[in-house]
Design a protein around this motif. Structure first.
Motif, short mmCIF file in Angstrom:
data_model
loop_
_atom_site.label_atom_id
_atom_site.label_comp_id
_atom_site.label_asym_id
_atom_site.label_seq_id
_atom_site.Cartn_x
_atom_site.Cartn_y
_atom_site.Cartn_z
N ASN A 49 0.74 -1.04 0.05
CA ASN A 49 0.01 -0.10 -0.10
C ASN A 49 0.86 1.39 0.05
O ASN A 49 0.72 2.24 0.58
CB ASN A 49 -0.69 -0.11 1.07
N ASP A 50 1.94 1.26 -0.72
CA ASP A 50 2.80 2.49 -0.78
C ASP A 50 3.05 3.03 -2.54
O ASP A 50 4.07 3.39 -2.60
CB ASP A 50 3.97 2.25 -0.24
N HIS A 51 2.17 2.70 -3.10
CA HIS A 51 2.41 2.92 -4.53
C HIS A 51 1.62 4.06 -5.03
O HIS A 51 0.89 4.93 -4.28
CB HIS A 51 1.65 1.79 -5.37
N ALA A 237 3.95 2.22 12.23
CA ALA A 237 3.19 2.67 11.20
C ALA A 237 3.54 2.19 9.94
O ALA A 237 4.72 1.71 9.62
CB ALA A 237 3.45 4.39 10.96
N GLY A 238 2.63 1.52 9.02
CA GLY A 238 3.15 0.92 7.94
C GLY A 238 1.98 0.02 7.58
O GLY A 238 1.04 -0.22 8.11
N GLY A 239 2.23 -0.69 6.27
CA GLY A 239 1.19 -1.58 5.62
C GLY A 239 1.91 -2.90 5.22
O GLY A 239 3.24 -2.53 4.47
N TYR A 258 -1.20 0.84 16.52
CA TYR A 258 -0.97 0.51 15.33
C TYR A 258 -1.78 1.41 14.39
O TYR A 258 -2.98 1.53 14.20
CB TYR A 258 -1.48 -0.90 14.78
N ALA A 259 -0.95 2.45 13.59
CA ALA A 259 -1.65 3.59 12.78
C ALA A 259 -1.59 3.09 11.35
O ALA A 259 -2.56 3.98 10.93
CB ALA A 259 -0.59 4.81 13.02
N GLY A 260 -1.24 1.90 10.98
CA GLY A 260 -1.46 1.80 9.31
C GLY A 260 -0.65 2.51 8.66
O GLY A 260 0.24 3.23 9.15
#
Length: 376
Positions: A49-51, A237-239, A258-260
Motif C-alpha cells: 500500500n505504498d504505490h 506505522a506501515g502496511g 498500530y496507525a496503518g
C-alpha cells in the motif's frame, strides 16, 4: 534532436515520485528527454500500500503481469525502442531484461542496470545469485545504490569507470519541512488521541510490514521493555502482509498503537512523537525517515540488510546489536537509561539526514546518464 532515456520500473513507489520529477528537470536542462515506464503492483506487492502514479508524459503505466509468482513481464516496446539509453532494475524476475541485455551485447541498444548488484536476503551460492553475478556484466553502465553496492559490482570485474554511485535517498528536504511544520498542538492532539501521558517514552517503527523486518523480535522486545519501563510506548506505522499480526498485537495493549500506512504530514506528526526508531530486521531507505526526524535507528546485525545500512554509524546515529529480541530490548533500554547519549545520537541522526537527498541522488544519476550517452 534531443536524446531520450527510458527508465523501466516494476512498480511506482510513492517515495520515488520526487526523484523522477527532479531527474527529469535536470536531464531536460541537458537536452535529454526522460520517460519512466512502470507496471502494476502484483498481489503480494499491492499489500504494501505504498504505490503512486507518476503523471504523464513523464510517467507511463502499463498492465504488467507476474507469471507463476516469480517472473515479471512488462508489455511495452515503443518507449525503450525509441530511447538512446534504457535503464532497468537488475533483477532476475524481469523478463524484459534478457531481451534488452541481448540487444546490448549485440551493440544494438545502450542499456544500464540500476540496483544493489546482489540480493543480500538469499544464499549467495543459490542459482539466482549465480545468475545475477554473471548477468551484472551484460550491460553498458551501472547505477549502484550506494558506495558498497558499487564496490561489489567492481569486485566482480565490472569496469569502475562505468559505475555511477547514486546514493539512494528519499525526499529528505520535504520530510524535514513537514517535521518542522509540526507544532506542539499537533503533538498534544496525537497524545490525546492515543491516550498516552506527556511523560511517555515513545519509540516508533515506520515501514513495510513483512517477515524480513523481524516484527516478531520487535514485538517480543517491546514486551520485555514495557515490563520494566511502564512508561514505554510503541507506535507502529506501515502496511504489508503482516498487518493483521501487528493489529492483533496492538489490540488489548494500550501502550501499543498500530496507525496503518501513513504518508506526508501525517507521517511527520507521528515521527515527531518518538525518541528513537526501531527496526530489528531488514533496513532500507526507511533509515532516512528516522534520521530526518532526529531519531537514532536501532537494528540487528543481520546479513539481509539493504545497502542503505551503510548510512548507519553504530554508536553515533544508531545501534546495531546481535540478532535476537533480548539484545534488541537491551539496546532500547540502554538509551532509555542514558538521556545524554540519546540526545547526542539524535543530533548525529539529524546531521546524517543532510548527507543524503533527492537533489544529490538526481544529480548523481543525471551525471551518470550523460557520461553513458557520451560514451562511444
Amino acid at each position: 534532436m534531443n536524446k531520450r532515456v527510458c527508465i523501466i520500473q516494476p512498480v511506482m513507489k510513492q517515495y520515488r515520485i520526487p526523484f523522477f520529477t527532479t531527474l527529469a528537470a535536470l536531464l531536460a536542462s541537458e537536452g535529454i528527454e526522460l520517460q519512466v515506464v512502470y507496471g502494476t503492483p502484483w498481489a503480494q506487492e499491492n499489500r504494501r500500500n505504498d504505490h503512486a502514479e507518476l503523471p504523464p508524459p513523464l510517467g507511463l503505466r502499463v498492465e504488467s503481469r507476474m507469471l507463476g509468482g516469480r517472473l515479471l513481464w512488462i508489455p511495452i516496446a515503443r518507449p525503450w525502442m525509441a530511447a538512446d539509453l534504457v535503464v532497468v532494475e537488475h533483477a532476475n524476475k524481469n523478463l524484459l531484461n534478457f531481451l534488452l541485455t541481448a540487444l546490448s551485447l549485440m551493440g544494438l541498444k545502450k542499456v544500464a542496470y540500476w540496483g544493489h548488484g546482489r540480493d543480500r536476503q538469499v544464499d549467495p551460492n543459490s542459482g539466482g545469485e549465480r545468475l545475477k553475478r554473471r548477468s551484472l556484466h551484460w550491460t553498458n553502465w551501472w547505477f549502484a545504490y550506494t558506495t558498497d553496492a558499487a564496490c561489489y559490482v567492481a569486485e566482480q570485474g565490472f569496469d569502475p569507470a562505468r559505475i555511477t554511485v547514486v546514493q539512494n535517498a528519499i525526499d529528505t528536504a520535504e520530510l524535514r519541512a513537514q517535521l518542522a511544520a509540526v507544532a506542539d498542538p499537533a503533538r498534544v492532539h496525537w497524545r490525546a488521541e492515543l491516550g498516552w501521558p506527556s511523560d511517555s517514552r515513545i519509540a516508533v517503527y515506520c515501514g513495510s510490514l513483512y517477515e524480513n523486518k523481524r516484527l516478531d523480535w520487535l514485538m517480543e522486545a517491546a514486551e520485555q521493555v514495557h515490563a520494566r519501563y511502564p512508561e514505554f510506548r510503541l507506535l507502529i506505522a506501515g502496511g504489508g502482509p503482516m498487518s493483521q499480526q501487528v493489529e492483533s498485537f496492538a489490540r488489548g495493549r494500550d501502550w501499543v498503537h498500530y496507525a496503518g500506512p501513513k504518508f506526508g504530514q501525517e507521517k511527520a506528526e507521528l515521527l515527531s512523537l518518538a525518541e528513537m526508531c526501531l527496526n530489528p530486521g531488514l533496513v532500507g531507505l526507511g533509515i532516512l525517515d528516522a534520521f530526518c526526524a532526529r531519531l537514532p535507528l536501532l537494528t540487528t546485525n543481520l546479513l539481509q540488510h539493504g545497502p542503505e545500512i551503510e548510512y548507519l554509524e553504530p554508536g553515533k546515529n544508531g545501534l546495531i546489536v546481535p540478532p535476537c529480541a533480548t539484545a534488541f530490548a537491551d539496546a532500547i533500554e540502554s538509551l532509555l537509561n542514558d538521556p545524554a547519549k540519546l540526545a547526542a545520537m539524535r543530533v548525529e541522526a539529524e546531521a546524517s539526514s543532510h548527507r543524503y537527498s533527492i537533489e544529490a541522488m538526481a544529480e548523481n544519476f543525471a551525471a551518470g546518464v550523460t557520461q553513458c550517452l557520451d560514451q562511444s
